[in-house]
Motif scaffolding. Sequence first.
Motif, PDB file in Angstrom:
ATOM      1  N   ILE A 108       0.849  -1.348  -0.068  1.00  0.00           N
ATOM      2  CA  ILE A 108      -0.009   0.034   0.027  1.00  0.00           C
ATOM      3  C   ILE A 108       0.940   1.122  -0.117  1.00  0.00           C
ATOM      4  O   ILE A 108       2.151   1.300   0.250  1.00  0.00           O
ATOM      5  CB  ILE A 108      -0.977   0.003   1.191  1.00  0.00           C
ATOM      6  CG1 ILE A 108      -0.133   0.075   2.598  1.00  0.00           C
ATOM      7  CG2 ILE A 108      -1.944  -1.162   1.167  1.00  0.00           C
ATOM      8  CD1 ILE A 108      -0.933   0.222   3.715  1.00  0.00           C
ATOM      9  N   GLY A 109       0.432   2.489  -0.306  1.00  0.00           N
ATOM     10  CA  GLY A 109       0.928   3.816  -0.410  1.00  0.00           C
ATOM     11  C   GLY A 109       2.231   3.634  -1.349  1.00  0.00           C
ATOM     12  O   GLY A 109       2.460   2.865  -2.136  1.00  0.00           O
ATOM     13  N   GLU A 110       3.005   4.815  -1.152  1.00  0.00           N
ATOM     14  CA  GLU A 110       4.206   5.075  -1.991  1.00  0.00           C
ATOM     15  C   GLU A 110       5.395   4.745  -1.143  1.00  0.00           C
ATOM     16  O   GLU A 110       5.324   4.522   0.006  1.00  0.00           O
ATOM     17  CB  GLU A 110       4.344   6.576  -2.287  1.00  0.00           C
ATOM     18  CG  GLU A 110       3.055   6.927  -3.231  1.00  0.00           C
ATOM     19  CD  GLU A 110       3.244   8.139  -3.698  1.00  0.00           C
ATOM     20  OE1 GLU A 110       4.245   8.903  -3.027  1.00  0.00           O
ATOM     21  OE2 GLU A 110       2.574   8.850  -4.706  1.00  0.00           O
ATOM     22  N   PRO A 111       6.412   4.084  -2.091  1.00  0.00           N
ATOM     23  CA  PRO A 111       7.576   3.669  -1.131  1.00  0.00           C
ATOM     24  C   PRO A 111       8.423   4.846  -0.555  1.00  0.00           C
ATOM     25  O   PRO A 111       8.283   6.160  -0.771  1.00  0.00           O
ATOM     26  CB  PRO A 111       8.453   3.068  -2.259  1.00  0.00           C
ATOM     27  CG  PRO A 111       7.991   3.777  -3.570  1.00  0.00           C
ATOM     28  CD  PRO A 111       6.465   4.206  -3.340  1.00  0.00           C
ATOM     29  N   THR A 112       9.212   4.441   0.528  1.00  0.00           N
ATOM     30  CA  THR A 112      10.098   5.610   1.166  1.00  0.00           C
ATOM     31  C   THR A 112      11.541   5.053   1.088  1.00  0.00           C
ATOM     32  O   THR A 112      11.754   3.731   0.956  1.00  0.00           O
ATOM     33  CB  THR A 112       9.774   5.443   2.680  1.00  0.00           C
ATOM     34  OG1 THR A 112       8.192   5.742   2.814  1.00  0.00           O
ATOM     35  CG2 THR A 112      10.473   6.317   3.417  1.00  0.00           C
ATOM     36  N   LEU A 113      12.267   6.108   0.984  1.00  0.00           N
ATOM     37  CA  LEU A 113      13.939   5.668   0.604  1.00  0.00           C
ATOM     38  C   LEU A 113      14.656   5.872   2.029  1.00  0.00           C
ATOM     39  O   LEU A 113      14.554   7.169   2.517  1.00  0.00           O
ATOM     40  CB  LEU A 113      14.367   6.489  -0.326  1.00  0.00           C
ATOM     41  CG  LEU A 113      13.752   6.203  -1.968  1.00  0.00           C
ATOM     42  CD1 LEU A 113      14.341   7.050  -2.929  1.00  0.00           C
ATOM     43  CD2 LEU A 113      13.636   4.584  -2.296  1.00  0.00           C
ATOM     44  N   ALA A 114      15.424   4.872   2.422  1.00  0.00           N
ATOM     45  CA  ALA A 114      16.301   5.144   3.544  1.00  0.00           C
ATOM     46  C   ALA A 114      17.573   5.590   2.920  1.00  0.00           C
ATOM     47  O   ALA A 114      18.239   4.588   2.168  1.00  0.00           O
ATOM     48  CB  ALA A 114      16.327   3.883   4.327  1.00  0.00           C
ATOM     49  N   ARG A 115      17.780   6.773   3.006  1.00  0.00           N
ATOM     50  CA  ARG A 115      19.001   7.220   2.400  1.00  0.00           C
ATOM     51  C   ARG A 115      20.544   6.812   2.958  1.00  0.00           C
ATOM     52  O   ARG A 115      20.508   6.463   4.076  1.00  0.00           O
ATOM     53  CB  ARG A 115      18.891   8.987   2.170  1.00  0.00           C
ATOM     54  CG  ARG A 115      18.635   9.712   3.534  1.00  0.00           C
ATOM     55  CD  ARG A 115      18.353  11.142   3.371  1.00  0.00           C
ATOM     56  NE  ARG A 115      18.709  11.834   4.385  1.00  0.00           N
ATOM     57  CZ  ARG A 115      17.533  12.355   5.074  1.00  0.00           C
ATOM     58  NH1 ARG A 115      16.275  11.838   4.704  1.00  0.00           N
ATOM     59  NH2 ARG A 115      17.531  12.934   6.320  1.00  0.00           N
ATOM     60  N   ASN A 116      21.308   7.263   1.956  1.00  0.00           N
ATOM     61  CA  ASN A 116      22.676   7.127   2.513  1.00  0.00           C
ATOM     62  C   ASN A 116      23.075   5.455   2.830  1.00  0.00           C
ATOM     63  O   ASN A 116      23.505   5.401   4.144  1.00  0.00           O
ATOM     64  CB  ASN A 116      23.401   8.078   3.552  1.00  0.00           C
ATOM     65  CG  ASN A 116      22.943   9.637   3.273  1.00  0.00           C
ATOM     66  OD1 ASN A 116      23.173   9.928   2.073  1.00  0.00           O
ATOM     67  ND2 ASN A 116      22.617  10.459   4.297  1.00  0.00           N
ATOM     68  N   ARG A 117      22.846   4.680   2.239  1.00  0.00           N
ATOM     69  CA  ARG A 117      22.967   3.269   2.393  1.00  0.00           C
ATOM     70  C   ARG A 117      24.101   2.806   1.483  1.00  0.00           C
ATOM     71  O   ARG A 117      23.923   2.845  -0.016  1.00  0.00           O
ATOM     72  CB  ARG A 117      21.691   2.492   2.160  1.00  0.00           C
ATOM     73  CG  ARG A 117      20.661   2.780   3.143  1.00  0.00           C
ATOM     74  CD  ARG A 117      20.877   2.331   4.482  1.00  0.00           C
ATOM     75  NE  ARG A 117      19.914   3.059   5.359  1.00  0.00           N
ATOM     76  CZ  ARG A 117      19.288   2.571   6.693  1.00  0.00           C
ATOM     77  NH1 ARG A 117      19.750   1.192   6.662  1.00  0.00           N
ATOM     78  NH2 ARG A 117      18.700   3.193   7.348  1.00  0.00           N
ATOM     79  N   PRO A 118      25.259   2.129   1.805  1.00  0.00           N
ATOM     80  CA  PRO A 118      26.196   1.593   1.113  1.00  0.00           C
ATOM     81  C   PRO A 118      25.557   0.448   0.217  1.00  0.00           C
ATOM     82  O   PRO A 118      24.936  -0.457   0.793  1.00  0.00           O
ATOM     83  CB  PRO A 118      27.218   1.158   1.967  1.00  0.00           C
ATOM     84  CG  PRO A 118      26.780   0.912   3.274  1.00  0.00           C
ATOM     85  CD  PRO A 118      25.314   1.895   3.381  1.00  0.00           C
ATOM     86  N   GLY A 119      26.046   0.272  -1.048  1.00  0.00           N
ATOM     87  CA  GLY A 119      25.471  -0.828  -1.751  1.00  0.00           C
ATOM     88  C   GLY A 119      26.603  -1.202  -2.779  1.00  0.00           C
ATOM     89  O   GLY A 119      27.863  -0.863  -2.840  1.00  0.00           O
ATOM     90  N   PRO A 120      26.287  -2.260  -3.564  1.00  0.00           N
ATOM     91  CA  PRO A 120      27.446  -2.630  -4.813  1.00  0.00           C
ATOM     92  C   PRO A 120      27.865  -1.440  -5.740  1.00  0.00           C
ATOM     93  O   PRO A 120      29.078  -1.496  -6.283  1.00  0.00           O
ATOM     94  CB  PRO A 120      26.721  -3.533  -5.442  1.00  0.00           C
ATOM     95  CG  PRO A 120      25.408  -3.172  -5.236  1.00  0.00           C
ATOM     96  CD  PRO A 120      25.155  -2.797  -3.739  1.00  0.00           C
ATOM     97  N   GLN A 121      27.101  -0.229  -5.720  1.00  0.00           N
ATOM     98  CA  GLN A 121      27.508   0.763  -6.714  1.00  0.00           C
ATOM     99  C   GLN A 121      27.911   2.159  -6.158  1.00  0.00           C
ATOM    100  O   GLN A 121      27.766   3.161  -6.665  1.00  0.00           O
ATOM    101  CB  GLN A 121      26.532   0.818  -7.704  1.00  0.00           C
ATOM    102  CG  GLN A 121      26.073  -0.310  -8.672  1.00  0.00           C
ATOM    103  CD  GLN A 121      24.916  -0.125  -9.551  1.00  0.00           C
ATOM    104  OE1 GLN A 121      24.714   0.987 -10.113  1.00  0.00           O
ATOM    105  NE2 GLN A 121      24.216  -1.209  -9.745  1.00  0.00           N
ATOM    106  N   GLY A 122      28.140   1.781  -4.762  1.00  0.00           N
ATOM    107  CA  GLY A 122      28.392   3.176  -3.999  1.00  0.00           C
ATOM    108  C   GLY A 122      27.366   3.256  -3.050  1.00  0.00           C
ATOM    109  O   GLY A 122      26.761   2.540  -2.419  1.00  0.00           O
ATOM    110  N   VAL A 123      27.027   4.737  -2.842  1.00  0.00           N
ATOM    111  CA  VAL A 123      25.949   5.139  -1.742  1.00  0.00           C
ATOM    112  C   VAL A 123      24.668   5.308  -2.456  1.00  0.00           C
ATOM    113  O   VAL A 123      24.541   5.875  -3.415  1.00  0.00           O
ATOM    114  CB  VAL A 123      26.321   6.399  -1.088  1.00  0.00           C
ATOM    115  CG1 VAL A 123      25.325   6.889  -0.042  1.00  0.00           C
ATOM    116  CG2 VAL A 123      27.685   6.296  -0.275  1.00  0.00           C
ATOM    117  N   GLY A 124      23.713   4.617  -1.902  1.00  0.00           N
ATOM    118  CA  GLY A 124      22.182   4.664  -2.502  1.00  0.00           C
ATOM    119  C   GLY A 124      21.281   4.737  -1.462  1.00  0.00           C
ATOM    120  O   GLY A 124      21.474   5.490  -0.481  1.00  0.00           O
ATOM    121  N   SER A 125      20.293   4.147  -1.582  1.00  0.00           N
ATOM    122  CA  SER A 125      19.041   4.160  -0.727  1.00  0.00           C
ATOM    123  C   SER A 125      18.296   2.740  -0.490  1.00  0.00           C
ATOM    124  O   SER A 125      18.525   1.869  -1.551  1.00  0.00           O
ATOM    125  CB  SER A 125      17.952   5.070  -1.138  1.00  0.00           C
ATOM    126  OG  SER A 125      18.458   6.351  -1.371  1.00  0.00           O
TER     127      SER A 125
END
Length: 307
Positions: A108-125
């Motif tokens: 339900i609803g729209e997604p939310t982004l938890a920002r400043n998360r490290p990942g395989p391509q650098g910093v994302g969400s």
Amino acid sequence: MTQDTAPAPATSSSAPVTVPDGPQVGWTFLRSGRWFGYFTMLVVFSIACVLLGNWQFDRRAQARAEIDRLDSNYGSTAVPLEEELPELDAFDVDAQKWRTVSVRGEYIGEPTLARNRPGPQGVGSDLIQALRTDAGDVFFVDRGWIPVDGGAAARGEVQVTDLPQAPEGTVLVEARLRASEPRIVGRTSSGMTVASIELPELARLSGTEGEAYTGAYGMLISEDPAGEHGVLPAEPERDEGPHLSYALQWYVFIMIAGIGVFVAARREYRSLNAGSEIVREQDRRAAARKVRRGPSDADIEDALLDK
């Protein structure tokens, strides 16, 4: 008239010559203010090393506990969410972290982004979306990492249509449980982004307060039917880190400092009692040991250089 002269006392070259003892200072210098300062510094240093060593032992214990949780829970069989979490705001990290749950419902609803998360391509969400369960509760699901800049999303430069789309209608989700994250002081939600996966804040933003799980959320494993999602995390490594060696090295530092103080005290003792019989006896024993050992490599090299 001849004057009698007293004969000179006879001397013998073989008679022992007695060398008077030097001043007997002994170890009394250790009671001076200077050495009291040295001992105080040693005690303070030792206490600091013990505290740091115990801190490293605690960190190792935490790492070992996390490894035990992974071994027990990471590959566990999925159980229904309402059985694993009978209360919305309760979660036992020690016993329930990484356990697998299954839940059926509808996103339900729209997604939310938890920002400043490290990942395989650098910093994302991390892509967070609310799932309305068949029981009527709301369970937040982390649907993976996406290479979306949190700042751009906060400024409204990212649209919902730019994000991976969750499956429509009823979906069966399997996820691993994670605890609600703490609030980051000084960081606030902005636009579609949040600073941390703080579940009470997500419930407030999504208008689901009172009906949402606020003790734990789920990290997506699978969806049926499948939808688009971000990069799902790999299984954490079972590594307790170098905490044990770091802990032991602090205790080694205490031993080194203690030996250093002892050596310094012994040298000062020999300096202040240089003429005493005790020091001379120590020198004689040291010389005898050197004779028994024979010349060292350094002595041989020095002799060759002198020639």
